[in-house]
Design a protein around this motif. Structure first.
Motif, PDB file in Angstrom:
ATOM      1  N   THR A  40       0.818  -1.178  -0.123  1.00  0.00           N
ATOM      2  CA  THR A  40       0.075   0.103  -0.070  1.00  0.00           C
ATOM      3  C   THR A  40       0.743   1.278  -0.077  1.00  0.00           C
ATOM      4  OG1 THR A  40      -1.714  -1.261   1.128  1.00  0.00           O
ATOM      5  CG2 THR A  40      -1.596   1.213   1.121  1.00  0.00           C
ATOM      6  N   ASP A  41       2.007   1.439   0.871  1.00  0.00           N
ATOM      7  CA  ASP A  41       2.832   2.375   0.878  1.00  0.00           C
ATOM      8  C   ASP A  41       3.650   2.753  -0.506  1.00  0.00           C
ATOM      9  OD1 ASP A  41       4.127   4.660   2.674  1.00  0.00           O
ATOM     10  OD2 ASP A  41       5.801   3.447   2.112  1.00  0.00           O
ATOM     11  N   VAL A  42       4.098   1.497  -0.895  1.00  0.00           N
ATOM     12  CA  VAL A  42       4.715   1.571  -2.243  1.00  0.00           C
ATOM     13  C   VAL A  42       3.964   2.192  -3.522  1.00  0.00           C
ATOM     14  CG1 VAL A  42       5.771   0.077  -3.891  1.00  0.00           C
ATOM     15  CG2 VAL A  42       6.528   0.015  -1.679  1.00  0.00           C
ATOM     16  N   LEU A  43       2.862   1.679  -3.397  1.00  0.00           N
ATOM     17  CA  LEU A  43       1.860   2.226  -4.534  1.00  0.00           C
ATOM     18  C   LEU A  43       1.493   3.544  -4.418  1.00  0.00           C
ATOM     19  CD1 LEU A  43      -0.627  -1.004  -4.740  1.00  0.00           C
ATOM     20  CD2 LEU A  43       1.039  -0.386  -6.228  1.00  0.00           C
ATOM     21  N   LYS A  44       1.467   3.958  -3.362  1.00  0.00           N
ATOM     22  CA  LYS A  44       1.281   5.396  -2.992  1.00  0.00           C
ATOM     23  C   LYS A  44       2.456   6.427  -3.394  1.00  0.00           C
ATOM     24  CE  LYS A  44      -2.016   5.203   1.150  1.00  0.00           C
ATOM     25  NZ  LYS A  44      -1.849   5.485   2.532  1.00  0.00           N
ATOM     26  N   ARG A  45       3.861   5.961  -3.390  1.00  0.00           N
ATOM     27  CA  ARG A  45       4.955   6.568  -3.506  1.00  0.00           C
ATOM     28  C   ARG A  45       5.575   6.377  -4.787  1.00  0.00           C
ATOM     29  NH1 ARG A  45       7.839   5.124   1.956  1.00  0.00           N
ATOM     30  NH2 ARG A  45       9.711   6.103   0.970  1.00  0.00           N
ATOM     31  N   ILE A  46       5.432   5.042  -5.366  1.00  0.00           N
ATOM     32  CA  ILE A  46       6.492   4.744  -6.419  1.00  0.00           C
ATOM     33  C   ILE A  46       6.374   5.415  -7.791  1.00  0.00           C
ATOM     34  CG2 ILE A  46       5.065   3.127  -7.452  1.00  0.00           C
ATOM     35  CD1 ILE A  46       7.355   1.244  -7.582  1.00  0.00           C
ATOM     36  N   ALA A  47       5.223   6.273  -8.013  1.00  0.00           N
ATOM     37  CA  ALA A  47       5.050   7.108  -9.277  1.00  0.00           C
ATOM     38  C   ALA A  47       6.059   8.217  -9.332  1.00  0.00           C
ATOM     39  CB  ALA A  47       3.815   7.363  -9.507  1.00  0.00           C
ATOM     40  N   SER A  48       6.408   8.874  -8.168  1.00  0.00           N
ATOM     41  CA  SER A  48       7.099   9.732  -8.025  1.00  0.00           C
ATOM     42  C   SER A  48       8.438   9.521  -7.448  1.00  0.00           C
ATOM     43  CB  SER A  48       6.519  11.132  -7.251  1.00  0.00           C
ATOM     44  OG  SER A  48       6.067  10.535  -5.900  1.00  0.00           O
ATOM     45  N   HIS A  49       8.816   8.503  -6.933  1.00  0.00           N
ATOM     46  CA  HIS A  49      10.062   8.032  -6.315  1.00  0.00           C
ATOM     47  C   HIS A  49      11.183   8.130  -7.480  1.00  0.00           C
ATOM     48  CE1 HIS A  49      11.905   6.641  -2.958  1.00  0.00           C
ATOM     49  NE2 HIS A  49      12.919   5.833  -3.627  1.00  0.00           N
ATOM     50  N   PRO A  50      12.338   8.801  -7.321  1.00  0.00           N
ATOM     51  CA  PRO A  50      13.349   8.658  -7.970  1.00  0.00           C
ATOM     52  C   PRO A  50      14.029   7.086  -8.600  1.00  0.00           C
ATOM     53  CG  PRO A  50      13.847  10.239  -6.315  1.00  0.00           C
ATOM     54  CD  PRO A  50      12.752   9.463  -5.890  1.00  0.00           C
ATOM     55  N   ILE A  51      13.861   7.157  -9.789  1.00  0.00           N
ATOM     56  CA  ILE A  51      14.462   5.604 -10.161  1.00  0.00           C
ATOM     57  C   ILE A  51      15.692   5.243  -9.879  1.00  0.00           C
ATOM     58  CG2 ILE A  51      15.371   6.647 -12.519  1.00  0.00           C
ATOM     59  CD1 ILE A  51      12.960   3.205 -11.986  1.00  0.00           C
ATOM     60  N   ASN A  52      16.518   6.280  -9.613  1.00  0.00           N
ATOM     61  CA  ASN A  52      17.828   6.015  -9.170  1.00  0.00           C
ATOM     62  C   ASN A  52      18.027   5.446  -7.629  1.00  0.00           C
ATOM     63  OD1 ASN A  52      17.414   8.510  -8.389  1.00  0.00           O
ATOM     64  ND2 ASN A  52      19.573   9.233  -8.632  1.00  0.00           N
ATOM     65  N   ARG A  53      16.950   5.558  -6.993  1.00  0.00           N
ATOM     66  CA  ARG A  53      16.853   5.175  -5.527  1.00  0.00           C
ATOM     67  C   ARG A  53      15.894   4.196  -5.375  1.00  0.00           C
ATOM     68  NH1 ARG A  53      15.618  10.901  -3.485  1.00  0.00           N
ATOM     69  NH2 ARG A  53      14.988   9.650  -1.415  1.00  0.00           N
ATOM     70  N   ILE A  54      15.437   3.349  -6.459  1.00  0.00           N
ATOM     71  CA  ILE A  54      14.406   2.630  -6.319  1.00  0.00           C
ATOM     72  C   ILE A  54      14.508   1.506  -5.460  1.00  0.00           C
ATOM     73  CG2 ILE A  54      15.051   0.883  -8.278  1.00  0.00           C
ATOM     74  CD1 ILE A  54      11.401   2.392  -7.690  1.00  0.00           C
TER      75      ILE A  54
END
Length: 496
Positions: free
Chosen positions: A470-484
């Motif tokens: 749930t937390d990942v789905l809230k954040r992943i779209a805007s999370h920097p890809i180099n810090r995935i």
């Protein structure tokens, strides 16, 4: 006219034919027993050695070496069991309920008038209750304001949503995924549950949600894949899955999940392939260097020729074959299982004492290696004495042919005696197969591999999968890809 010599020759040929038929019959009976066990039998392989160890010795002098090594351990175990029997622990009482759970109080006052009484305390009884999960509508309201002098309209930007064009929120998407891939509840059963809440969701819609969720977290899978394949010690195993294939009408395709696990850092990778040939691990492990532990399947044989790869085998598989041979040759099978038990006693001792890798290696060299050398000598001596197609011959032949690879674990304390870590990660798939039967397509099987990888890693790190997803789905779209990799289960930190 036939002579006595001719009759003797015919008799000997007949005896040979009878002996061969007996061997063939024993082989068929073994296969039938295995099939019956798979369908009806218990899956455990518990073995309790006979009390009279001399019955299992079979005149092997090397057994004395192993016996001297483990005598102290047997005495310690006996003392422990005796002390437990004498000193019975008091029952701890009712389980204490966790403090983090919400408390809802119901105050029950006496029926009589207590106005003139003085309160001296409370009698508190706690019971664990459950409120069924429920659907609700999350309304996102963004007020619109008109600027003065026709200057335009002001509206707040839309908050981040995992699937902007879908009506499903992150918690619902996470719940659908967890119920299928952790709790093994097929999507069509989830749809029926939604109907009880008055919500009709089409099967195509819910599968689209799962597919879009997988697309969203695909970078996490790639990050996990890179970490696993950079390991210097991997377990590997494979498990079948039925897959619908448009080119195979009236039947399903037998695909495979190839599973790679780093048991030291507790990382798991599921990789779906349409076949079980050596090209699958050949492609995945082309850059791998280090120890690779397998069950002895032939598709991994090519790795023995690679200079930087040390192939190991699984002691549990070797032991299992002797367990299957108990009815065929009890004396030899029991002796072998007793020796395997000594090896596992040593591993249990190392685990119970939480020994560091260096001390585990030292313990194995001191106690396990003598047992292994003794057992190898005994197996080679006994192999020539048993019928070639019997269950005990298959068990002996399997171990003798892989003994070098079975002994590798004693050379490094971080290595496992068997391949059980990866087999434990595969086990939930078997439950899932019984419930949802097959994957809808090869692409769906690939998505399943992605989710199994991330959720199995959650389990190994004791991370609540629904909270994590749930937390990942809230954040992943805007999370920097180099810090995935920050969002992978082993690194994830919830935002407070």
């Amino acid at each position: 006219m036939q002579t006595a010599l001719d009759y003797k020759l015919l008799c000997e040929q007949k005896d040979e034919q009878i002996a061969q038929l007996k061997c063939d019959l024993a082989a068929v009976k073994l296969e039938l027993d295995k099939l019956k066990k798979m369908i009806f039998g218990s899956k455990h392989e518990r073995f309790v050695p006979a009390e009279n160890a001399s019955q299992l010795s079979l005149d092997i002098q090397a057994e004395a070496i192993a016996e001297r090594v483990v005598t102290t351990e047997k005495v310690e175990v006996t003392r422990t069991l005796t002390s437990i029997t004498k000193n019975k622990k008091e029952h701890p009482g009712r389980m204490k309920l966790p403090e983090h759970l919400e408390r809802r109080e119901t105050i029950v006052e006496p029926a009589e008038d207590v106005t003139a009484c003085k309160k001296i305390g409370d009698e508190v009884t706690e019971e664990l209750e459950y409120e069924p999960g429920k659907l609700y509508v999350n309304r996102i309201v963004r007020p619109k304001y008109a600027k003065p002098d026709n200057g335009g309209i002001v509206t707040a930007p839309m908050i981040e949503r995992p699937l902007p064009k879908a009506i499903a929120g992150p918690a619902l998407l996470a719940n659908i995924v967890i119920e299928k891939y952790v709790d093994h509840l097929p999507l069509y059963r989830q749809i029926e549950r939604f109907k009880r809440e008055g919500i009709n969701i089409a099967y195509s819609t819910i599968t689209d949600w799962v597919g879009a969720t997988c697309t969203l977290i695909a970078p996490l899978y790639e990050g996990l894949k890179n970490l696993v394949l950079q390991s210097d010690y991997l377990h590997v195993d494979e498990s079948p899955i039925k897959v619908l294939d448009k080119d195979k009408k009236g039947t399903t395709h037998r695909g495979y999940f190839w599973v790679y696990q780093n048991s030291v850092e507790r990382l798991v990778l599921f990789d779906y392939r349409q076949g079980r040939g050596k090209e699958c691990p050949e492609e995945m492990l082309k850059d791998f260097k280090g120890h690779l532990q397998t069950d002895g399947y032939s598709s991994y044989e090519f790795l023995k020729q690679q200079q930087d790869v040390i192939v190991m085998n699984c002691m549990a598989h070797a032991r299992r074959m002797f367990f299957d041979a108990l009815e065929n040759d009890p004396a030899r099978a029991e002796y072998a299982l007793t020796q395997f038990g000594l090896l596992y006693d040593i591993e249990r001792k190392a685990k119970n004492q939480s020994l560091p890798s260096s001390e585990v290696k030292e313990l194995r060299q001191l106690q396990a290696v003598p047992v292994l050398l003794s057992l190898e000598q005994w197996m080679k001596q006994e192999y020539v004495k048993v019928p070639p197609k019997s269950a005990i011959a298959q068990a002996l032949g399997y171990s003798i042919g892989r003994w070098k690879e079975l002994m590798v674990y004693t050379t490094d304390g971080k290595l496992n005696i068997d391949n059980n870590p990866v087999e434990n990660s595969i086990r939930p798939i078997a439950i899932g197969r019984k419930n949802y039967l097959f994957a809808g397509s090869h692409e769906a099987a690939k998505r399943s591999a992605m989710l199994y990888s991330l959720l199995a890693t959650c389990k190994l790190h004791c991370v609540n999968p629904i909270v994590w997803l749930t937390d990942v789905l809230k954040r992943i779209a805007s999370h920097p890809i180099n810090r995935i990799n920050e969002l992978l289960p082993q690194n994830w930190q919830p935002i407070i």
